[in-house]
Design an enzyme around this catalytic site. Structure first.
Site, PDB file in Angstrom:
ATOM      1  CG  ASP A   8     -31.019 -21.688   3.164  1.00 11.80           C
ATOM      2  OD1 ASP A   8     -30.612 -22.090   4.273  1.00 11.80           O
ATOM      3  OD2 ASP A   8     -32.235 -21.541   2.901  1.00 11.80           O
ATOM      4  CE  LYS A  70     -29.216 -24.663   9.914  1.00 10.48           C
ATOM      5  NZ  LYS A  70     -29.903 -23.953   8.830  1.00 10.48           N
ATOM      6  CD  GLU A 171     -30.457 -20.299   8.464  1.00  8.34           C
ATOM      7  OE1 GLU A 171     -31.507 -20.323   9.133  1.00  8.34           O
ATOM      8  OE2 GLU A 171     -29.707 -21.286   8.355  1.00  8.34           O
ATOM      9  CG  ASP A 193     -35.581 -17.981   9.039  1.00  3.52           C
ATOM     10  OD1 ASP A 193     -36.248 -18.974   8.709  1.00  3.52           O
ATOM     11  OD2 ASP A 193     -34.384 -17.835   8.725  1.00  3.52           O
TER      12      ASP A 193
END
Ligand code: AMP
Length: 523
Positions: A8, A70, A171, A193
């Protein structure tokens, strides 16, 4: 066969897991932590630091410490997201040769895939120490709402890190795999999420070894960092009112403020009030100035409630696409550290009309799901069928700047669609095709994945030549394009020249500049 790990690769923290004897396990790093900060720094004496080591020195070396990268990967330097990030981070973001965003840390310029690679390589190292042998393959997760360019950059990061990425999975889908492990009930679930930098919502149907994503939606620029930023702005405004000093001009003070804001935010998930105490935060003719203030949970909620509402609007759109109402959703699962905020949990519970499921660890489920997918890909018996979707519509720019959709969002992947192109002038030899991803009818408002020219068309009257172009989206969510001249049957290979990604030569150069031991440092 060697071990295949699940990673992850988070905005704030990264996590690595593996399946051993049928059981998924999160691998702790050498410091005993199950997650590693997604941070990288070049220290004042030129050393490269990663993970906790980078985090520990972030305040005193803030301009050469990279975090939240990211949020920048695969974005154009001129994009709104890069501009917004640049206002807030202490490190310098500069324009790269592909119009991408790069980071200047100390004297050196780093591309975003390079920094992601450094984090990936660290996770690989953590796994290697655990299994006691080299690890060369991985399943890596990305936000479901990542577009093609962002996915492509993540793949490049794997290459640089010396990891073959067997599959990129979304994800929330990984979280669903983890939730579904050992369960056989047929259920429709929603995965909400909210991590450090991105938000995803996916609605899935599960049961009997089949995990099918019905729809997904999200925002790749909404996460815990935005909550922190609200607190930082609030504290800075308070300091200006009380001390007359604006801290925004002092990078180190801002980094201390950001750290304190995040800590206060996390504290306020467990209590109603917390204190922020930052001695010597500034100095003026009166001498050293200290910031000492209380912040309550109510204040935090009033500063951030619109961020939560924004996420719920996205959930509404996702349910519309899945054609399900809240009462058809059996379970809501919260993933990502930011979902620990009680106000958010209450808002999500009210929205879906049910209390979210608390049985998963929001920091670890995504890596565990990636490890389960790695196991499923390499196992002889395939008892897991994963059907995911493309988050964004794929299409081409047409006359008048319009966008013609070829593959609708939420189409199950892999998928292939073809389109026949022709000429608009007599004896025209080339046709230029612009490939875009997004939901706007106006081409310019969508993300340009790249453009290519179909050349060598035989001279003919306009409208006569027929060139069939096929657009594929593979199981990683990555777009591939090929063309065929229908008259001759000749295939033409096409490279979609995406902006903001690295060329093969650049990737090779970066690999040569980053020998493995240069970045494999102990935590
Ligand atoms: P992740 O990307 O899932 O690691 O999530 C990281 C984000 O979760 C960061 O913005 C953290 O500040 C936030 N976070 C972690 N723990 C808590 C907590 N107890 N309350 C609120 N936010 C948290």
């Amino acid at each position: 066969m060697g071990h295949v790990i699940g990673i992850d690769l988070g905005t704030t923290n990264s996590c690595v897991a593996i399946v051993e004897n049928g059981q998924p396990t999160v691998i702790p790093n050498a410091g005993g932590y199950k997650t590693t900060p997604s941070m990288f720094a070049v220290s004042q004496d030129g050393k490269r630091l990663v993970g906790h080591l980078a985090k520990r020195q972030a305040i005193t070396n803030c301009t050469s410490t990279a975090y939240g990268v990211k949020r920048l990967i695969g974005r154009r330097f001129d994009s709104e997201e890069v501009t917004k990030t640049a206002e807030f981070v202490p490190y310098e973001i500069i324009r790269g040769s592909n119009d991408d965003a790069r980071l200047q840390l100390a004297e050196k310029i780093f591309t975003c895939p390079e920094i992601a690679a450094i984090i990936l390589r660290e996770m690989k190292r953590v796994a290697q120490e655990y299994v006691g042998e080299p690890v060369e393959e991985a399943v890596v997760t990305v936000p479901a709402y990542f577009n093609d360019t962002q996915r492509q950059c993540t793949k490049d990061a794997g290459k640089i890190a010396g990891l073959e990425i067997l599959r990129i999975i979304n994800e929330p889908t990984a979280a669903a795999l983890s939730y579904g492990f050992g369960r056989s009930d047929e259920e429709t679930i929603a995965i909400y999420d909210l991590g450090g930098g991105t938000f995803d919502i996916s609605i899935l149907s599960m049961g009997d070894g089949v995990v099918e994503v019905l729809s997904t939606n999200g925002n790749t620029f909404l996460g815990g960092e935005d909550f922190d930023r609200r607190i930082v702005d609030h504290l800075n405004a308070w300091f200006v009112d009380n001390d007359g000093i604006d801290l925004r001009n002092d990078a180190m003070a801002m980094q201390r403020l950001k750290d304190a804001a995040e800590k206060a935010k996390c504290d306020l998930s467990a209590r109603d009030v917390t204190e922020i105490n930052l001695p010597f935060i500034a100095t003026d003719e009166r001498g050293p100035r200290h910031l000492n203030v209380e912040i309550t949970r109510d204040t935090l909620e009033s500063l951030c409630h619109d961020l939560v509402s924004q996420s719920l609007k996205t959930c509404e759109a996702c349910m519309r696409d899945a054609k399900v109402g809240p009462d058809q959703i059996d379970r809501v699962i919260l993933v990502g550290g930011q979902t620990r905020m009680p106000f958010l949990q209450t808002a999500v519970a009210e929205f879906f009309g049910k209390r979210p499921h608390k049985g998963v660890n929001p920091d670890e489920v995504v890596a565990i799901g990636a490890a389960l997918q790695a196991e499923a890909l390499t196992a002889d018996e395939k008892d897991l069928l994963l059907l995911d979707v493309t988050p964004l519509s794929l299409g081409i720019a047409t006359f008048g700047g319009r966008f013609a959709t070829l593959i609708e969002r939420n189409t199950t992947v892999p998928v292939r669609r073809s389109h026949v192109f022709t000429t608009t002038r007599d004896d025209q030899r080339d046709v230029k095709v612009r490939v875009l991803q997004g939901e706007s009818e106006v081409a310019a408002e969508n993300d340009l994945l790249g453009e290519f020219v179909l050349s060598g068309i035989k001279p003919a009257s306009k409208g006569e030549p027929e060139i069939e172009v096929s657009f594929d989206i593979d199981a990683n969510g990555i777009v591939n394009v090929s063309a065929r001249d229908k008259a001759t049957g000749l295939e033409q290979s096409i490279t979609v020249n995406a902006a903001s990604t690295l060329s093969d030569e650049e990737i090779q150069r970066i690999i040569e500049e980053n020998p493995p031991d240069a970045i494999a440092l102990k935590v």
